[in-house]
Design a protein around this motif. Structure first.
Motif, PDB file in Angstrom:
ATOM      1  N   ARG A 156      65.648  54.927  39.278  1.00 42.47           N
ATOM      2  CA  ARG A 156      65.304  55.783  38.149  1.00 42.47           C
ATOM      3  C   ARG A 156      64.584  54.930  37.128  1.00 42.47           C
ATOM      4  O   ARG A 156      64.736  53.702  37.082  1.00 42.47           O
ATOM      5  CB  ARG A 156      66.552  56.418  37.538  1.00 42.47           C
ATOM      6  CG  ARG A 156      67.554  55.459  36.968  1.00 42.47           C
ATOM      7  CD  ARG A 156      68.720  56.212  36.322  1.00 42.47           C
ATOM      8  NE  ARG A 156      69.734  55.296  35.844  1.00 42.47           N
ATOM      9  CZ  ARG A 156      69.668  54.641  34.673  1.00 42.47           C
ATOM     10  NH1 ARG A 156      68.626  54.819  33.878  1.00 42.47           N
ATOM     11  NH2 ARG A 156      70.645  53.821  34.313  1.00 42.47           N
ATOM     12  N   THR A 173      63.772  53.270  33.621  1.00 47.84           N
ATOM     13  CA  THR A 173      64.468  52.872  32.400  1.00 47.84           C
ATOM     14  C   THR A 173      63.826  53.592  31.220  1.00 47.84           C
ATOM     15  O   THR A 173      62.826  54.313  31.374  1.00 47.84           O
ATOM     16  CB  THR A 173      64.361  51.360  32.204  1.00 47.84           C
ATOM     17  OG1 THR A 173      62.963  51.026  32.018  1.00 47.84           O
ATOM     18  CG2 THR A 173      64.916  50.600  33.393  1.00 47.84           C
ATOM     19  N   LYS A 174      64.356  53.386  30.032  1.00 46.84           N
ATOM     20  CA  LYS A 174      63.772  54.029  28.852  1.00 46.84           C
ATOM     21  C   LYS A 174      62.331  53.563  28.661  1.00 46.84           C
ATOM     22  O   LYS A 174      61.437  54.362  28.361  1.00 46.84           O
ATOM     23  CB  LYS A 174      64.619  53.703  27.617  1.00 46.84           C
ATOM     24  CG  LYS A 174      64.202  54.507  26.394  1.00 46.84           C
ATOM     25  CD  LYS A 174      65.185  54.306  25.247  1.00 46.84           C
ATOM     26  CE  LYS A 174      64.796  55.174  24.055  1.00 46.84           C
ATOM     27  NZ  LYS A 174      65.749  55.021  22.932  1.00 46.84           N
ATOM     28  N   ALA A 175      62.117  52.245  28.840  1.00 54.13           N
ATOM     29  CA  ALA A 175      60.749  51.725  28.720  1.00 54.13           C
ATOM     30  C   ALA A 175      59.872  52.328  29.820  1.00 54.13           C
ATOM     31  O   ALA A 175      58.703  52.674  29.587  1.00 54.13           O
ATOM     32  CB  ALA A 175      60.753  50.203  28.823  1.00 54.13           C
ATOM     33  N   GLN A 218      60.269  55.222  31.253  1.00 52.20           N
ATOM     34  CA  GLN A 218      59.996  56.621  30.941  1.00 52.20           C
ATOM     35  C   GLN A 218      58.845  56.747  29.944  1.00 52.20           C
ATOM     36  O   GLN A 218      57.973  57.605  30.092  1.00 52.20           O
ATOM     37  CB  GLN A 218      61.256  57.275  30.374  1.00 52.20           C
ATOM     38  CG  GLN A 218      62.360  57.486  31.404  1.00 52.20           C
ATOM     39  CD  GLN A 218      63.655  57.962  30.763  1.00 52.20           C
ATOM     40  OE1 GLN A 218      63.735  58.127  29.541  1.00 52.20           O
ATOM     41  NE2 GLN A 218      64.677  58.177  31.580  1.00 52.20           N
ATOM     42  N   ARG A 219      58.875  55.877  28.924  1.00 54.29           N
ATOM     43  CA  ARG A 219      57.797  55.913  27.928  1.00 54.29           C
ATOM     44  C   ARG A 219      56.437  55.661  28.599  1.00 54.29           C
ATOM     45  O   ARG A 219      55.448  56.353  28.333  1.00 54.29           O
ATOM     46  CB  ARG A 219      58.051  54.864  26.839  1.00 54.29           C
ATOM     47  CG  ARG A 219      59.249  55.148  25.953  1.00 54.29           C
ATOM     48  CD  ARG A 219      58.945  56.315  25.008  1.00 54.29           C
ATOM     49  NE  ARG A 219      60.059  56.597  24.132  1.00 54.29           N
ATOM     50  CZ  ARG A 219      60.275  55.981  22.967  1.00 54.29           C
ATOM     51  NH1 ARG A 219      59.453  55.041  22.547  1.00 54.29           N
ATOM     52  NH2 ARG A 219      61.317  56.312  22.225  1.00 54.29           N
ATOM     53  N   GLU A 251      55.408  58.571  30.862  1.00 52.41           N
ATOM     54  CA  GLU A 251      54.896  59.716  30.105  1.00 52.41           C
ATOM     55  C   GLU A 251      53.441  59.495  29.714  1.00 52.41           C
ATOM     56  O   GLU A 251      52.605  60.398  29.829  1.00 52.41           O
ATOM     57  CB  GLU A 251      55.755  59.937  28.855  1.00 52.41           C
ATOM     58  CG  GLU A 251      57.144  60.489  29.153  1.00 52.41           C
ATOM     59  CD  GLU A 251      58.049  60.448  27.927  1.00 52.41           C
ATOM     60  OE1 GLU A 251      57.561  60.050  26.835  1.00 52.41           O
ATOM     61  OE2 GLU A 251      59.232  60.805  28.045  1.00 52.41           O
TER      62      GLU A 251
END
Length: 303
Positions: A66, A68-70, A72-73, A76
């Motif tokens: 999956r 990570t937050k980084a 995902q940024r 996007e």
């Protein structure tokens, strides 16, 4: 010192499709397949991006991965970029299609009444998918648009001479006539010499218009120094001024009929302006532009 972000942009470009796929898939093998790269290459790209950013982009999640937050940024942003790229690609395909592209055509104000609409109508009958961006302006203005790449083709008069950066093709000769108010002392004449207009006030196009240069040259040859009472930017405006008895003019023959309140008289020594198409000799024409040029010029083989 080089900006690390700027330095990494070329490397990011081929990874956009992978990040876009990862936003949809939690399986690296399937994401790599969607991006069109081998899985080892996809793994290496993700590791390299994580090293550049100083934080991992993916983490294990059971048997899959999956973001990570980084990650995902970045994913996007990659999805937005991929969307823009797809739109750009479709637009580029359209431009490469002679039946779907866009033509930027710049032309003189005096050609917007009949000549250009008739030319476009005939072309669109055979090529309905081609779009047009139309711009009107003075002779020098539209030639400058062509030189800077803002216009693909220019319909103008006179044709520029001895310019190796431009290709030209003459299309037609348009007669020039004396335009006088109805009831003018010369209105019943079958022909008129320019010298006979010498005592009249003139209305004329502003300097910088190609037609103004042609007419000034003709009047000078006839020994006339015209007294100009009004300078405008459109031939129809000048015809209205003549109808209002504010002066006489020398203009291209009306298409299709003279304005009410004016009379057009052929010149004793016939004069014409040569109308033609101009395009850059330094830039290749896109297919749709080339198709329209060949239609307008009736040419089969042109540079």
């Amino acid at each position: 010192m080089d900006d690390p972000l700027t330095a990494s942009v070329p490397a990011l470009a081929p990874r956009v499709a992978l990040l876009d796929a990862l936003a949809e898939e939690s399986n690296l093998t399937r994401a790599a397949a969607l991006a069109g790269v081998p899985q080892p290459t996809a793994s290496r790209w993700l590791a390299e991006l994580g090293e550049q950013l100083g934080t991992p982009l993916v983490t294990r999640a059971g048997r899959g991965i999956r973001l990570t937050k980084a990650g995902q940024r970045l994913a996007e942003a990659a999805r937005r970029a991929a969307g823009e790229l797809r739109l750009g690609y479709r637009a580029a395909l359209a431009e490469a299609d002679p039946e779907r592209g866009q033509v930027s055509l710049a032309f003189l104000h005096t050609m917007g009444g009949v000549r250009v609409p008739e030319l476009l109508a005939g072309f669109r009958t055979a090529h309905p998918g081609v779009r047009f961006d139309l711009v009107q302006g003075a002779h020098e203005e539209i030639l400058q648009r062509l030189r800077t790449g803002e216009a693909d083709l220019v319909l103008t008069a006179p044709l520029p001479a001895d310019d190796p950066a431009l290709h030209t093709r003459a299309l037609a000769q348009q007669p020039l006539v004396a335009v006088v108010p109805a009831g003018h002392r010369l209105a019943t004449r079958r022909r008129v010499r320019l010298a006979e207009l010498a005592e009249s006030e003139f209305v004329s196009l502003k300097p910088g218009f190609g037609l103004r240069g042609i007419i000034d040259g003709l009047l000078a040859e006839a020994g006339c120094t015209p007294r100009i009472s009004f300078e405008g930017e459109e031939a129809d405006t000048l015809r209205g001024m003549v109808a209002a008895r504010l002066g006489v003019a020398v203009l291209p023959e009306s298409e299709p009929l003279p304005n009410p309140g004016t009379v057009e008289i052929p010149l004793q020594s016939p004069a014409f302006r040569e109308i033609g198409l101009v395009w850059s000799a330094e830039r290749p024409l896109l297919p749709a532009v080339r198709t329209f040029r060949d239609y307008a010029t009736g040419a089969r083989r042109t540079p």
